[in-house]
Write a protein that holds these residues in place. Sequence first.
Motif, mmCIF file in Angstrom:
data_model
loop_
_atom_site.group_PDB
_atom_site.id
_atom_site.type_symbol
_atom_site.label_atom_id
_atom_site.label_comp_id
_atom_site.label_asym_id
_atom_site.label_seq_id
_atom_site.Cartn_x
_atom_site.Cartn_y
_atom_site.Cartn_z
ATOM 1 N N VAL A 119 0.620 -1.263 0.035
ATOM 2 C CA VAL A 119 0.150 0.120 -0.095
ATOM 3 C C VAL A 119 0.779 1.111 -0.050
ATOM 4 N N MET A 120 1.881 1.354 0.726
ATOM 5 C CA MET A 120 2.887 2.365 0.997
ATOM 6 C C MET A 120 3.306 2.846 -0.344
ATOM 7 N N ILE B 1 1.020 4.520 -2.590
ATOM 8 C CA ILE B 1 0.940 5.929 -1.865
ATOM 9 C C ILE B 1 2.134 6.921 -2.169
ATOM 10 N N ILE C 88 2.772 8.084 -5.672
ATOM 11 C CA ILE C 88 1.767 9.317 -6.035
ATOM 12 C C ILE C 88 2.202 10.644 -5.571
ATOM 13 N N LEU C 89 2.890 10.347 -4.235
ATOM 14 C CA LEU C 89 3.055 11.587 -3.587
ATOM 15 C C LEU C 89 4.490 12.072 -4.261
ATOM 16 N N LEU D 222 -5.321 10.089 -8.347
ATOM 17 C CA LEU D 222 -4.969 8.557 -7.807
ATOM 18 C C LEU D 222 -5.622 7.683 -8.681
#
Length: 531
Positions: free
Chosen positions: A82-83, A86, A89-90, A250
């Motif tokens: 999951v990270m 994330i 994207i960041l 996203l």
Amino acid sequence: MAKKKAAVAASGAPAEKKYMKPSEIVTFGIGLFGVALLTGWMPDYTMTFFADFAFKGQGFDSAKLASVVASVFGVAGVVGAVMELIIGILVDRTRTPLGKVKPWVGFGAIPLAIIAMLVFVAPNTSSFTVATIWMFVIYALYTAVSCAVESPSNCFGALCSPNPKERSSAISIASFLRSVGQSGGQVIIIVVPAIMKALMGKQQYKNAEGQGLDLIISTAVCALGMIIFVMIFFANNKERVPYTTEKVSLIESIKLVFTNKNLLMVSLTKLCGFGRGVYGTVSLYIAVYLLGSKGLKLALMLPMGIGTAVGTLLVNFVLKKFSTKKTFILFCCYGATSLAILYFVSRGIGFNSTLIVPFLILNFFCGIQHGNTNVTPNIMIADCVDEMEYKTGKRQEGLAYAGYGLFSKIASAGTKYFAPFLVYTWSGYQFSKSANVAYATQTDATLNKFLAIYTIIPAIFVVLQFVPILFYDMVGEKKDRITAALAEKRAAEGNAEAADEESVVETVAEAVEAQAVEANENGEQLESKEG
């Protein structure tokens, strides 16, 4: 000056230009070396710390503890998956004067070092519930923070140069240094206990080892080294591939990652080959029971590490002769064969001291295959980034590497659940009950299963991992065409920027000239009135 810029941009394709200083190639590798110095050995030693040291003497049931440890690493793998998405994207939303990758690596190094230290500081509790919660929380936190540093650092290869050849060379050299960094942590784990034994004496060191104190000190040394090496990278390296300014969505980003066929195929190699990594978990126990000490895991892994380094250089040579697709498949076939040979030779000799020398020699040849998995996928992903930019106009390195990293972390979750099951349950492993004895004696059946976990099981997954690459097609004429088109696009953008600058200069010049004319006219009128 603007005309000169335009002429330079038009005169040669940017893809043929050399962008990186030699020192930048080296410090890129030093940065990856630093990250790997800490993260390269943490999972395997954390597993043995949780299982064998953290709660020794508390009376916990061995079967329950083994089950919890497996679950801890499985959940941490999901957190990592999951990270990865994330963070990807960041990263693509990051816009700073330093770039979009460097801030994550540079500013994340110290938090990563602190969390890594805390992993080896277990609470003194007799409550199995408290111990379970602590293991889940601390390792999930470490996994999340390590993703925030590791993923962007791997992503830097796609940003270091728009020249595919220069980029591939930089990635190869950096990957070589990263593999050296993974072995560097093993060196520290040998040196630290040796110093402790010299200072404390054999018996006191044995007691300290039983509590895992050597792992805590080794982590501190590796964490400090990681910070120093990452800062060297942070100070010297630049991102040179321009990024697009569109806001990253996203939903659209996830769709982009999962609908790009070539990126998906490269990412699926991790999922299909998830079981190849189980050798890392059992290698520590093979070092203990074959060589006599967990500190001698380096003696076991050093030949493999040297093989990996040789393989990294060999891959760079093979890539000059074959495409990334053919290179990947070739090394996978070789890897599966070498592991199978190690298994059958070891079974023929038996799990005893006679096996040590041939085992270490064959381990070198098994290590050569890892040069492929360290280098070739990263080059493929950089090529996929080019393909996505060609199709969409957006350059999203963070998401491309996050897509690969997502599958990597999902595979890692499978590995980290599968490996403890194999080592602690399937093999029949016996935990030590004594606070002053690190590892209990094991049966021959358990040792033979350790051998299978190290060789034949990974060999099966090495074969499976090249299956998706059969459908990868960012090679040959297609790759050359896309590279040329992007070079032409960047040259045109350079010309446009130069033309804009020239237009601004001309506008300013005209304004200055008009003001001068007006001033002259006003002066002449004033002189006429005075006359």
